[in-house]
Design a protein around this motif. Structure first.
Motif, PDB file in Angstrom:
ATOM      1  N   LYS A 131       0.713  -0.966  -0.018  1.00 18.62           N
ATOM      2  CA  LYS A 131      -0.425  -0.179   0.317  1.00 18.62           C
ATOM      3  C   LYS A 131       0.834   1.089   0.238  1.00 18.62           C
ATOM      4  N   ALA A 132       1.916   1.219   1.462  1.00 18.13           N
ATOM      5  CA  ALA A 132       2.780   1.962   0.750  1.00 18.13           C
ATOM      6  C   ALA A 132       3.707   2.578  -0.313  1.00 18.13           C
ATOM      7  N   LEU A 133       3.715   1.700  -1.174  1.00 19.71           N
ATOM      8  CA  LEU A 133       4.444   1.344  -2.389  1.00 19.71           C
ATOM      9  C   LEU A 133       3.749   2.350  -3.461  1.00 19.71           C
ATOM     10  N   HIS A 134       2.297   1.846  -3.567  1.00 22.29           N
ATOM     11  CA  HIS A 134       1.600   2.406  -4.691  1.00 22.29           C
ATOM     12  C   HIS A 134       0.840   4.051  -3.982  1.00 22.29           C
ATOM     13  N   ILE A 139       3.034   9.395   4.055  1.00 15.33           N
ATOM     14  CA  ILE A 139       2.742   8.427   3.515  1.00 15.33           C
ATOM     15  C   ILE A 139       2.322   7.182   5.194  1.00 15.33           C
ATOM     16  N   PRO A 140       3.172   6.784   5.923  1.00 13.00           N
ATOM     17  CA  PRO A 140       2.338   6.008   6.829  1.00 13.00           C
ATOM     18  C   PRO A 140       0.996   7.087   6.989  1.00 13.00           C
ATOM     19  N   ALA A 141       0.667   8.548   7.390  1.00 14.13           N
ATOM     20  CA  ALA A 141      -0.274   8.730   7.683  1.00 14.13           C
ATOM     21  C   ALA A 141      -2.299   8.637   7.197  1.00 14.13           C
ATOM     22  N   LEU A 142      -0.670   8.376   5.170  1.00 14.63           N
ATOM     23  CA  LEU A 142      -2.084   7.930   4.192  1.00 14.63           C
ATOM     24  C   LEU A 142      -3.064   6.570   4.343  1.00 14.63           C
ATOM     25  N   ALA A 189      -5.606   4.590   9.512  1.00 16.54           N
ATOM     26  CA  ALA A 189      -6.701   5.335   9.403  1.00 16.54           C
ATOM     27  C   ALA A 189      -6.444   5.981  10.395  1.00 16.54           C
ATOM     28  N   GLY A 190      -7.532   7.604  10.033  1.00 13.87           N
ATOM     29  CA  GLY A 190      -7.631   9.130  11.359  1.00 13.87           C
ATOM     30  C   GLY A 190      -6.110   9.627  10.492  1.00 13.87           C
ATOM     31  N   VAL A 191      -6.503  11.373  11.316  1.00 11.12           N
ATOM     32  CA  VAL A 191      -5.842  12.063  10.647  1.00 11.12           C
ATOM     33  C   VAL A 191      -3.925  12.096  11.109  1.00 11.12           C
ATOM     34  N   GLY A 192      -3.361  12.949   9.926  1.00 15.54           N
ATOM     35  CA  GLY A 192      -1.880  12.026  10.449  1.00 15.54           C
ATOM     36  C   GLY A 192      -1.776  14.061  11.044  1.00 15.54           C
TER      37      GLY A 192
END
Length: 610
Positions: free
Chosen positions: A12-15, A59-62, A65-68
């Motif tokens: 997911k991170a790479l995408h 990217i971890p924030a995306l 779940a939730g807001v970074g």
């Protein structure tokens, strides 16, 4: 986390990296950091300016779940950061003191309802009861503490409110935290971890080397004239930053550059806030502007095409110097870090430490940091090796700094230093540099005759050296701690205890040979091994047309030009000459949102040049 869920996070991170930000793959430790934080781990990240720190929390924030929530001291830049994320389709906002009550209320509602991916907030705002209650009532993906060196009292950019950010661990123990900075020696790293309660966090330390930056430190004669020669000779038309210690010097330097056809703007804390913001905005949005500034300017500046950073005054520490020079060449293309350095710089910095209201232990730390900075200036070896060694990183001579390209000459200065120390002693340690050098060189000034110093045994024993040579020798003896300056006694030179063995002949002294300043010549700043893929005539025409298109597009969107596309992306587009949206997809820096927003225009523009 099991392997299956770990792989899912990685995928997911790479995408997201490819589809949102338009980059084909992670660089260096980015993937490891992203996956660690996205999986719920805490991290302390040291990565040089331009190394891609932002993606390590965006990217971890995306993914999560939730807001970074991004804690940042850069109120003046939050709008640009949010605009840049909007350009790639990320839902971002900020909360700070520039907003009206109604605007802040609207953002708070979006946070509560989960409508945002990222929220930027100043530390002062975050620590208010209202903001902490908002966060506790919301779903938080992570906390990113940017510019984390601000927590260190030993650091170069201390912000007292950062110390209180340990509240994040106390109130939100289940939310991962990532602290990021570009510069920190071991002492500062330890303090960041301790104060932010990140002692158990995983530490990621990237290479501090910026091989595209050429380091050059010159003997200061007429600093501003040397700066002018440097810019005109090597960086005509380029964007750059010039750092000065005082507000007055900032203003005067900007005026001098403007008088000589170089568009320059001042920036310092004493200016009207609106004017200061306007100047920063012009620097970010226009090409070829030189900003003359105090160290108040530059943190968080994401302008990729700054081709040089110059210092007209000595920085207080290597951390400060590295942080400031790191603002050059963020795009990876060749850049210069240039400094003019002289006797007065050493005297001035020593005085600032001695006259500060800090306690003695803090003054000692400042003194050690200044000594390291002086060591970088006076080194006979590769500057990059010395710089990286300060951060605990071994390296080989780089071939791309002044001491590698034109190795300085060292000489046995024992006799010369003995003459200097003896003269200081014989004038009763009551006079400053100018008078001591006059006695050494045999200059019968009114002051020399008034004090009958022409009768001293050391009068004219140094007549074989110029005033500039003696100033260089004196500067190095002060840097070595053989001579001190008594600021309460009209900057009188005094001998330290370390001078005794030198005077007795028991300790030799090796110094750098004085080199007369030479006028800068127009030459490439390309480092050894750097290969630039030159554009063909047809590709250059496309690139030039794209630049004009980018200027107009950025003006319409009211964002800096680089927020639309970096130069590197436009060069790649010029080489690819895409004839369709599919041809444009996959170009580095072109994510799905930018493809949708600008793709058709770019394809049509290139077709029109065919």
């Amino acid at each position: 986390m099991n392997n299956a869920s770990g792989n899912l996070t990685n995928d997911k991170a790479l995408h997201l990296l490819q589809s949102v930000f338009g980059y084909p793959s992670f660089r260096g430790q980015q993937a490891e950091i992203v996956n660690h934080v996205a999986s719920g781990g805490d991290a302390l990240v040291l990565m040089p300016t331009g190394g891609g720190k932002s993606l390590c929390y965006q990217i971890p924030a995306l993914v999560r779940a939730g807001v970074g929530v991004v804690v940042s001291p850069l109120i003046a830049l939050m709008q640009d950061q949010v605009d840049a994320l909007a350009e790639v389709g990320v839902r971002a906002a900020f909360l700070n003191s520039t907003q009206t009550f109604e605007e802040a209320n609207r953002i708070e509602r979006q946070v509560r309802s989960g409508e945002l991916d990222l929220l930027y907030v100043a530390p002062e705002r975050l620590l208010t009861p209202r903001c902490l209650e908002l966060l506790q009532a919301s779903n938080i993906a992570l906390f990113a503490i940017d510019e984390a060196h601000c927590v260190s009292q030993w650091g170069h950019d201390f912000r007292p409110e950062y110390i209180k950010l340990s509240v994040l661990h106390e109130r939100f123990p289940a939310v991962p935290r990532i602290a990021l900075t570009a510069t920190a020696d071991q002492q500062t790293r330890d303090e960041i971890a301790h104060r932010l309660q990140l002692d158990d966090a995983r530490k990621f330390v990237s290479s501090f080397d910026r091989p595209n930056i050429r380091y050059q430190i010159v003997e200061k004669a007429n600093g501003r004239k040397q700066l002018l020669d440097f810019i005109q000779g090597e960086h005509a038309g380029d964007a750059g930053i010039v750092y000065c210690l005082s507000r007055k010097k900032v203003e005067e330097t900007a005026e001098l550059l403007n008088q000589n056809g170089i568009t320059a703007l001042p920036y310092h804390a004493g200016m009207d806030y609106k004017q200061r913001s306007n100047n920063q905005s012009r620097f970010l949005r226009e090409d070829g502007i030189v900003m003359t500034a105090t160290i108040a300017f530059g943190m968080g500046i994401d302008k990729p095409d700054v081709r040089f950073v110059a210092h007209l005054d000595l920085p207080k520490s290597i951390e400060g110097y590295y942080q400031e020079t790191g603002r050059a060449g963020r795009d990876g293309a060749p850049a210069n870090a240039w400094m003019a350095y002289g006797l007065q710089d050493v005297v001035q910095q020593r005085r600032m430490i001695d006259e500060s209201e800090a306690d003695e232990s803090f003054k000692r730390v400042l003194g050690v940091k200044l000594d390291a900075m002086l060591g970088l200036c006076e080194t006979l070896a590769c500057r990059r090796v010395r710089l990286l060694d300060y951060f605990g990183q071994g390296s080989e001579p780089c071939g791309n700094c002044d001491t590698c390209m034109q190795p300085p000459v060292s000489f046995d200065a024992t006799v010369a230093v003995q003459k200097l120390l003896s003269t200081i002693y014989r004038v009763d340690q009551r006079f400053g540099a100018g008078h001591v050098i006059d006695v050494l060189r045999g200059s019968e000034t009114d002051k020399v005759r008034q004090w009958r110093h022409e009768q001293l045994s050391t009068f004219s024993v140094g007549a074989d050296r110029s005033e500039a040579e003696w100033r260089a020798i004196l500067r190095q003896t002060i840097a070595l701690g053989l001579v001190t300056v008594d600021y309460e006694a009209y900057s009188a030179l005094k001998l330290s205890d370390d001078a005794r063995p030198v005077l007795r002949g028991a300790q030799p002294v090796q110094l750098r040979q004085y080199q007369k300043p030479v006028k800068a010549r127009r030459e490439s700043a390309k480092p050894n091994g750097y290969v630039e893929s030159d554009l063909s005539a047809a590709e250059q025409a496309i690139f030039d047309k794209l630049r004009w298109w980018r200027v107009e597009t950025a003006r319409k969107h009211n964002v800096p030009a680089y927020v639309i596309f970096h130069d590197a992306t436009m060069r790649e587009i010029a080489r690819a000459q895409p004839a369709s949206l599919d041809d444009l997809r996959g170009v580095t820096g072109v994510g799905e949102k930018k493809l949708e927003t600008y793709g058709a225009e770019i394809v049509a523009l290139i077709a029109g040049l065919a």
